[in-house]
Motif scaffolding. Sequence first.
Motif, short mmCIF file in Angstrom:
data_model
loop_
_atom_site.label_atom_id
_atom_site.label_comp_id
_atom_site.label_asym_id
_atom_site.label_seq_id
_atom_site.Cartn_x
_atom_site.Cartn_y
_atom_site.Cartn_z
N PRO A 5 0.68 -1.23 -0.28
CA PRO A 5 -0.13 -0.08 -0.04
C PRO A 5 0.81 1.23 -0.02
N ILE A 6 -0.25 2.85 -0.34
CA ILE A 6 0.78 3.85 0.15
C ILE A 6 1.05 3.66 1.32
N ALA A 7 1.92 4.96 1.87
CA ALA A 7 2.58 5.22 3.05
C ALA A 7 1.48 5.99 3.31
N VAL A 8 1.34 6.15 5.00
CA VAL A 8 0.26 7.23 5.70
C VAL A 8 1.43 8.00 5.53
N LYS A 9 0.45 9.50 6.22
CA LYS A 9 1.25 10.18 5.62
C LYS A 9 1.33 11.36 7.59
N PRO A 10 2.57 11.79 8.08
CA PRO A 10 2.34 12.69 9.37
C PRO A 10 0.96 13.94 9.36
N GLY A 11 0.18 12.71 10.54
CA GLY A 11 -1.17 13.59 11.30
C GLY A 11 -1.78 12.81 10.76
N ILE A 12 -2.06 11.51 11.00
CA ILE A 12 -2.95 10.76 10.17
C ILE A 12 -3.91 10.10 11.63
N SER A 13 -3.06 10.54 12.82
CA SER A 13 -3.86 10.85 14.35
C SER A 13 -5.27 11.68 13.75
N ARG A 14 -4.76 12.21 13.37
CA ARG A 14 -5.75 13.77 13.19
C ARG A 14 -6.58 13.45 12.22
N SER A 15 -6.75 12.64 11.39
CA SER A 15 -7.24 11.92 10.72
C SER A 15 -8.98 11.92 10.66
N PRO A 16 -10.38 12.18 9.71
CA PRO A 16 -11.15 11.84 10.14
C PRO A 16 -11.50 9.79 10.41
N TYR A 17 -10.64 9.29 10.40
CA TYR A 17 -10.60 7.60 10.09
C TYR A 17 -10.25 7.24 11.38
N VAL A 18 -10.78 6.88 12.19
CA VAL A 18 -10.05 6.48 13.85
C VAL A 18 -9.27 5.40 14.06
N GLY A 19 -8.71 5.18 14.47
CA GLY A 19 -7.45 3.99 14.80
C GLY A 19 -5.81 3.91 14.35
N PHE A 20 -5.68 5.21 13.64
CA PHE A 20 -4.33 5.19 13.27
C PHE A 20 -3.40 6.43 14.50
N ALA A 21 -2.55 5.62 14.59
CA ALA A 21 -1.65 6.26 16.14
C ALA A 21 -0.72 6.89 14.91
N GLU A 22 0.40 7.76 15.26
CA GLU A 22 1.48 8.08 14.60
C GLU A 22 2.70 7.16 13.98
N ASP A 23 2.80 6.98 14.95
CA ASP A 23 3.57 5.77 14.63
C ASP A 23 3.34 4.80 13.39
N SER A 24 1.54 4.62 12.94
CA SER A 24 2.11 4.39 11.53
C SER A 24 2.67 4.10 10.72
N VAL A 25 2.85 5.88 10.38
CA VAL A 25 3.83 6.85 9.57
C VAL A 25 4.76 5.41 9.44
N GLU A 26 5.76 5.88 10.18
CA GLU A 26 7.24 5.05 9.88
C GLU A 26 7.06 3.72 9.53
N ARG A 27 5.63 2.64 9.68
CA ARG A 27 5.77 1.65 9.53
C ARG A 27 5.85 1.85 8.32
N SER A 28 4.22 1.86 7.94
CA SER A 28 3.77 2.17 6.22
C SER A 28 5.04 2.41 5.51
#
Length: 213
Positions: free
Chosen positions: A133-156
């Motif tokens: 998949p594409i990488a998620v971007k910094p700020g994902i924890s404030r996305s309308p879609y719940v469940g992502f923490a900021e560490d998901s960016v690095e892992r993606s």
Amino acid sequence: MRTLLCFGDSNTFGTDPLHPGTRHPFDVRWTGRLATMLAPEWRVIEEGMGGRTTVFDNPLEPQRAGIHALPIILQSHRPLDCVIVSLGTNDLKELFHASPRTIAAAAGQVCATIRDYPYGGCGPAPRILLVSPIAVKPGISRSPYVGFAEDSVERSHRLAPFYRSVAEENGWLFLDAAAVAEASDADKLHMDARSHARLADAVADMLRSEFPG
């Protein structure tokens, strides 16, 4: 006519990052563009679902584990010439605590389910294209879609090598979506029209190369 099943999450569904909960039009989302580009040689089946994981059950979003949906989908759409598996973004959610290696292994389990399914008189098993998949971007924890923490960016950003390894070990085709597309700045998660077009182009090029004539 060949048949292609596109099995994925909200970026296969075509969620519009500018309007949460809505969907890009058919001629914008990558699956729709692909259908137009490959017609009339291919029939493209869209099977995208928001929140879909590889194998993980999410109590906040029930019935989203891709591996559980597969038997019904494969049975209803067989025979298939190729299946694209584009999952893993939702596995990054903090609820699952999954490493990139674990997510890639889970995606491999989905692909193995497709390979090993009893297609009967509608066989043989389809070829498989595993898409990291594409990488998620910094700020994902404030996305309308719940469940992502900021560490998901690095892992993606570390998913692709593990996906590639799983694909190569099993003789499946591989494409790194992050090499051609990216998440929108609007919600840090979903592709805009430009990225959908780029992904469609990359998939079309691969299919034309692998399925000549």
